[in-house]
Motif scaffolding. Structure first.
Motif, PDB file in Angstrom:
ATOM      1  N   GLU A 368      -8.333  47.388 -17.808  1.00 14.99           N
ATOM      2  CA  GLU A 368      -8.111  46.254 -18.776  1.00 14.99           C
ATOM      3  C   GLU A 368      -8.686  46.592 -20.079  1.00 14.99           C
ATOM      4  OE1 GLU A 368      -6.394  43.734 -17.546  1.00 14.99           O
ATOM      5  OE2 GLU A 368      -6.567  44.441 -15.556  1.00 14.99           O
ATOM      6  N   HIS A 369      -7.615  46.631 -20.958  1.00 13.14           N
ATOM      7  CA  HIS A 369      -7.857  47.149 -22.581  1.00 13.14           C
ATOM      8  C   HIS A 369      -7.699  48.341 -22.939  1.00 13.14           C
ATOM      9  CE1 HIS A 369      -9.194  42.662 -22.483  1.00 13.14           C
ATOM     10  NE2 HIS A 369     -10.377  43.054 -21.867  1.00 13.14           N
ATOM     11  N   ALA A 370      -8.376  49.089 -22.406  1.00 13.25           N
ATOM     12  CA  ALA A 370      -8.379  50.703 -22.425  1.00 13.25           C
ATOM     13  C   ALA A 370      -8.145  51.176 -23.844  1.00 13.25           C
ATOM     14  CB  ALA A 370      -7.061  51.091 -21.425  1.00 13.25           C
ATOM     15  N   SER A 389      -3.740  48.003 -18.541  1.00  9.72           N
ATOM     16  CA  SER A 389      -3.331  46.718 -19.027  1.00  9.72           C
ATOM     17  C   SER A 389      -3.808  46.477 -20.371  1.00  9.72           C
ATOM     18  CB  SER A 389      -4.001  45.786 -17.918  1.00  9.72           C
ATOM     19  OG  SER A 389      -4.015  44.189 -18.537  1.00  9.72           O
ATOM     20  N   MET A 390      -2.970  46.267 -21.406  1.00 12.62           N
ATOM     21  CA  MET A 390      -3.301  46.427 -22.842  1.00 12.62           C
ATOM     22  C   MET A 390      -2.869  44.964 -23.459  1.00 12.62           C
ATOM     23  SD  MET A 390      -2.743  50.127 -23.594  1.00 12.62           S
ATOM     24  CE  MET A 390      -3.836  50.483 -25.077  1.00 12.62           C
ATOM     25  N   GLN A 391      -3.426  44.780 -24.807  1.00 14.18           N
ATOM     26  CA  GLN A 391      -3.235  43.453 -25.503  1.00 14.18           C
ATOM     27  C   GLN A 391      -2.923  44.122 -26.920  1.00 14.18           C
ATOM     28  OE1 GLN A 391      -6.288  43.946 -23.732  1.00 14.18           O
ATOM     29  NE2 GLN A 391      -5.135  43.135 -21.963  1.00 14.18           N
ATOM     30  N   PRO A 392      -1.711  44.339 -27.393  1.00 11.88           N
ATOM     31  CA  PRO A 392      -1.028  44.902 -28.757  1.00 11.88           C
ATOM     32  C   PRO A 392      -1.660  43.762 -29.735  1.00 11.88           C
ATOM     33  CG  PRO A 392       0.499  45.301 -27.053  1.00 11.88           C
ATOM     34  CD  PRO A 392      -0.531  44.423 -26.359  1.00 11.88           C
ATOM     35  N   ALA A 393      -1.917  42.689 -29.496  1.00  8.56           N
ATOM     36  CA  ALA A 393      -2.296  41.707 -30.623  1.00  8.56           C
ATOM     37  C   ALA A 393      -3.630  41.853 -30.955  1.00  8.56           C
ATOM     38  CB  ALA A 393      -2.151  40.193 -29.755  1.00  8.56           C
ATOM     39  N   PRO A 429       1.726  53.792 -16.465  1.00  5.80           N
ATOM     40  CA  PRO A 429       2.289  52.540 -16.553  1.00  5.80           C
ATOM     41  C   PRO A 429       1.448  51.640 -17.447  1.00  5.80           C
ATOM     42  CG  PRO A 429       1.953  53.095 -14.467  1.00  5.80           C
ATOM     43  CD  PRO A 429       1.021  54.137 -15.099  1.00  5.80           C
ATOM     44  N   LEU A 430       2.314  50.810 -18.244  1.00  6.14           N
ATOM     45  CA  LEU A 430       1.631  49.927 -19.172  1.00  6.14           C
ATOM     46  C   LEU A 430       2.121  48.473 -18.814  1.00  6.14           C
ATOM     47  CD1 LEU A 430       2.446  51.370 -22.712  1.00  6.14           C
ATOM     48  CD2 LEU A 430       0.394  51.594 -21.269  1.00  6.14           C
ATOM     49  N   ASP A 435      -4.974  38.109 -23.335  1.00  3.63           N
ATOM     50  CA  ASP A 435      -6.356  37.981 -23.044  1.00  3.63           C
ATOM     51  C   ASP A 435      -6.786  36.797 -23.462  1.00  3.63           C
ATOM     52  OD1 ASP A 435      -8.961  38.098 -22.076  1.00  3.63           O
ATOM     53  OD2 ASP A 435      -9.683  39.772 -23.561  1.00  3.63           O
ATOM     54  N   ALA A 436      -5.706  35.673 -23.602  1.00  2.00           N
ATOM     55  CA  ALA A 436      -5.672  34.335 -24.156  1.00  2.00           C
ATOM     56  C   ALA A 436      -7.128  33.768 -23.191  1.00  2.00           C
ATOM     57  CB  ALA A 436      -4.558  33.379 -23.957  1.00  2.00           C
ATOM     58  N   PRO A 437      -8.050  33.119 -24.338  1.00  2.00           N
ATOM     59  CA  PRO A 437      -7.794  32.780 -25.437  1.00  2.00           C
ATOM     60  C   PRO A 437      -8.029  33.656 -26.569  1.00  2.00           C
ATOM     61  CG  PRO A 437      -9.732  31.821 -24.750  1.00  2.00           C
ATOM     62  CD  PRO A 437      -9.053  32.735 -23.403  1.00  2.00           C
ATOM     63  N   VAL A 438      -8.341  34.873 -26.327  1.00  2.00           N
ATOM     64  CA  VAL A 438      -8.757  35.798 -27.442  1.00  2.00           C
ATOM     65  C   VAL A 438      -7.552  36.084 -28.262  1.00  2.00           C
ATOM     66  CG1 VAL A 438      -9.604  38.114 -27.721  1.00  2.00           C
ATOM     67  CG2 VAL A 438     -10.413  36.854 -25.929  1.00  2.00           C
TER      68      VAL A 438
END
Length: 550
Positions: A368-370, A389-393, A429-430, A435-438
């Motif tokens: 997660e995040h990576a 598992s990433m969060q582009p925001a 694999p992406l 990561d709400a509420p982040v």
């Protein structure tokens, strides 16, 4: 059920909506994003499955008198988004309670707290403050919370949820708090102290309040075309009652599907007993950059006295992987800093030596995040078959000149963060999430952030980013047939009003050589600077409409 006229169907698309599943529904006169037919304008759904994709005429012939016809009026139909990392209850608490995201200053945040205290009884739960964007450049102190809230217990999580400001009234209820790592009398608590304070604060939420928060998040997600959520729970996040309560609610009430990950070390058997699909999610190897708890190989640029905190070493990571493999369960780890990711890579190598590389790879274990990856760490993800598992925001909010990443790491290190292109280019694999509420539930914003990041060398095409936020979420669950609108697929999709469709990002190879604007390649909404965001008209989960909008 009588067949409505097409004018009735058009009103149904923009009306209040129903969650009743039609026996057979024909969606026609639109743009259907499907590999089965790049020119499709219609979709036939029977029960919870897609029965047919193609032209209007062919779909109507196949419908054999559908129970309902929906005139799409040119709208775009795409597979529903999957948010691969969510904290459902905490997101709902923010939606219904004190949301400090975007407050322009510390003074404004304290004023918002005082207004909330005056209007609402009980423990104050708030989220979203970010001192890096405030002119004061610092977080609230305990004394300032006490002046704003009086004798009320107050828990205000920082935007990354890895530290929190807490009032004296709340701190006094936490046994042994002053002796825990991460305790400070006036500054926000981090590490073990934060986990202890958060546990007491969230324990104040009643079962009814918790259910209301979960419903609010699922409704909010449905209104944004999200059909599935990966809930990341654990003993230090919401606890077992929160986790199992959410899974039960999602199974009983209409809305986006929920797949739970339980983050507890060497507890694969327990995760399965709780109904989880994996033993991971927010299983913390380190913390977060904003709170200076992400584990770095060299100190923070704005605090040479710390390089973050490593909560688990390679041996512990390997033990968890082996436990998960032997129970046939997917593992996953929260890792942001390069020192944490190096520990994860070493843990994978140790686990492979115990259970065998092939057996390890088949589990599609998650990171997660990576965020802070170099070539060697990316190679380790490839070798061990891991999912990123990433969060582009995050990059959209905190990257770029003067952003939090530069403040914490310096410009040179900040430019290396979130290398989507490097990962996709070697086949990692992406799976994208919030990561709400982040960060907010905003799937098209997530796609845009990955396609147009602050550092263009990390960009992937709009098509690849869209796939990571739809099909990628299903693949991360081990479901390779999800996220596509093809005959036989689960009918989970969204309908969008879109001003302009484009082939892909301007520098994509297909866009450069194609002379036909469709050319067998389907368009997606224009997401570049100045583009009008798509507007969700309808969300369908397993054949049932769970949201309709004007």
């Amino acid at each position: 059920m009588t067949r409505p006229t097409r004018s009735d169907a058009g009103r149904e698309l923009s009306g209040a909506g129903s969650t009743m599943t039609s026996m057979a529904t024909l969606y026609r006169n639109g743009e259907v994003y499907s590999p089965a037919d790049p020119f499709a304008t219609a979709l036939l759904v029977e029960g919870d499955r897609v029965l047919f994709v193609g032209s209007d005429d062919a779909a109507e012939a196949a419908a054999f008198g559908a129970d309902e016809v929906v005139d799409l009026a040119g709208a775009l139909v795409v597979p529903g988004f999957v948010d691969a990392h969510v904290h459902t209850t905490q997101t709902g608490i923010g939606l219904l309670g004190l949301d400090l995201a975007g407050t322009p200053s510390l003074t404004a945040a304290l004023d918002a707290l005082a207004r909330h205290v005056a209007a609402h009884p009980g423990v104050v739960l708030g989220h979203g403050w970010d001192e890096t964007a405030w002119p004061e450049g610092r977080p609230p102190t305990t004394a300032e919370l006490d002046r704003a809230a009086g004798d009320r217990p107050v828990y205000l999580a920082r935007v990354d949820v890895h530290s929190a400001a807490a009032s004296s009234a709340l701190r006094s209820t936490v046994p042994g708090l002053t002796g825990l790592p991460g305790y400070d009398a006036e500054q926000p608590v981090t590490r073990d102290a934060h986990h202890a304070v958060r546990g007491i604060a969230l324990a104040s939420v009643t079962p009814a309040q918790r259910a209301d928060a979960q419903r609010a998040t699922r409704a909010h997600a449905a209104a944004r075309g999200i059909v599935a959520l990966h809930e990341c729970g654990g003993p230090d996040i919401g606890g077992e009652d929160d986790f199992t309560g959410l899974l039960a609610l999602a199974a009983e009430e209409p809305g986006p599907d929920v797949y739970g990950y339980w983050g507890e070390w060497r507890a694969a058997a327990k995760a399965r007993e709780l109904g989880a699909v994996g033993a991971g999610g927010d299983l913390y190897v380190d913390g977060a950059l904003g709170s200076r708890t992400a584990a770095l190989s060299t100190p923070y640029a704005d605090d040479a006295g710390t390089s973050g905190h490593l909560y688990a070493d390679a041996d512990q990571i390997a033990e968890h992987l082996v436990d998960s493999v032997r129970h046939g369960t997917q593992a996953g780890f929260h890792a942001i800093g390069d020192r944490a990711l190096a520990a994860v890579a070493e843990g994978f190598a140790l686990a492979a030596g115990t259970v065998g590389l092939d057996r390890l790879r088949v589990g599609r274990h998650r990171v997660e995040h990576a965020s802070m990856l170099d070539t060697a760490l990316i190679k380790a993800l490839v070798n061990h078959g891991a999912v990123a598992s990433m969060q582009p925001a995050f990059e959209a909010a905190w990257g770029g000149p003067g952003g939090m990443y530069v403040q914490r790491l310096g410009a040179e290190r900040a430019e290396t963060l979130n290398p989507y292109a490097a990962l996709a280019g070697v086949g990692v694999p992406l799976a994208f999430g919030s990561d709400a509420p982040v960060s907010p539930l905003d799937p098209w914003g997530t796609v845009r952030a990955a396609a147009f990041p602050h550092h263009p060398r990390h960009a992937i095409s709009v098509r690849a980013a869209f796939a990571a936020h739809t099909r990628g979420g299903w693949r991360a669950l081990g479901r390779d047939d999800g996220g596509m609108l093809v005959p036989g697929a689960v009918a989970s999709f969204a309908v969008w009003a879109v001003e302009e469709l484009v082939i892909q990002a301007p520098d994509d190879r297909v866009a450069r050589w194609s002379t036909d604007p469709r050319a067998g390649v389907q368009g997606l909404p224009a997401l570049g600077e100045g583009a009008t965001p798509p507007r969700c008209l309808r969300t369908v989960v397993r054949g049932s409409t769970v949201f309709t909008g004007e």
